[in-house]
Design a protein around this motif. Sequence first.
Motif, PDB file in Angstrom:
ATOM      1  N   PRO A 155      -1.155   8.814  -5.728  1.00  0.00           N
ATOM      2  CA  PRO A 155      -2.796   8.318  -5.723  1.00  0.00           C
ATOM      3  C   PRO A 155      -3.253   7.120  -5.065  1.00  0.00           C
ATOM      4  O   PRO A 155      -4.250   7.273  -4.713  1.00  0.00           O
ATOM      5  N   ILE A 156      -2.226   6.246  -5.312  1.00  0.00           N
ATOM      6  CA  ILE A 156      -2.735   4.578  -4.668  1.00  0.00           C
ATOM      7  C   ILE A 156      -2.874   4.859  -3.191  1.00  0.00           C
ATOM      8  O   ILE A 156      -3.557   4.563  -2.394  1.00  0.00           O
TER       9      ILE A 156
ATOM     10  N   ALA B 158      -5.808   6.432  -2.064  1.00  0.00           N
ATOM     11  CA  ALA B 158      -7.080   5.713  -2.293  1.00  0.00           C
ATOM     12  C   ALA B 158      -7.214   5.001  -1.043  1.00  0.00           C
ATOM     13  O   ALA B 158      -8.176   4.804  -0.511  1.00  0.00           O
ATOM     14  N   TRP B 159      -5.888   4.335  -0.477  1.00  0.00           N
ATOM     15  CA  TRP B 159      -6.146   3.519   0.694  1.00  0.00           C
ATOM     16  C   TRP B 159      -6.683   4.415   1.762  1.00  0.00           C
ATOM     17  O   TRP B 159      -7.101   3.855   2.650  1.00  0.00           O
TER      18      TRP B 159
END
Length: 217
Positions: free
Chosen positions: A171-172, A175-176
């Motif tokens: 998920p990170i 997000a980027w």
Amino acid sequence: MPTVSFHAVLGSNLYQILMTSDFNFPIFAMSTAVILLTPGPTNTLLAAVGLERGARGALPLIACELFGYLIAISVWGAVLAPLQSSYPWVAILVRAASSLYLVYIAVMVWRTASVQATSGQRSIGSRALFVATLLNPKALLFSSAIFPIVASDNMQVYLTATALFSCLLIPIGIAWTMFGAALANGRLKFVDRVKLQRATALVLCAFSASIAWATFR
């Protein structure tokens, strides 16, 4: 004779691992999330890929990031960390390679920034992102300070740590890429795409310089 399901055994083992003093789950999760969220070479490239291709087009490269990190963390933990105590030049060589590769990627990103809008040329591919992640100094930090010390000797702890790491990374990473895609879609109209991509190249050069400085000072 009573039967015990595989899921029950797995859940029991997982609970025991998470509760052991060798694996502090809250600290591991928070530390991993903070480090993954911190801007760095891989995150910068993910944002640049989102800028080039949009969030959906950038999603396959998150797998490259994940495999790059897992391979690097595993190799550092199992092979390079023990070697480093006897042969300090091993870590120097890896960091120097990381610094040089980031300069190479930065040059590619800078050179293609002004032509992507018309030609559709891509400066960052799956191989570039994989290698940049493989050489990312964060992998050494994860291996030496974040992952449990016993992970290199205990397969259950290792698999649990890598599974949790993967659940945080995906998920990170998305997000980027969404951040880069938002820039490409004009949602942040005050940002010039070409200037941003060249700024990305400069950021990569800054990361490269910081790695070189920490290695050879």
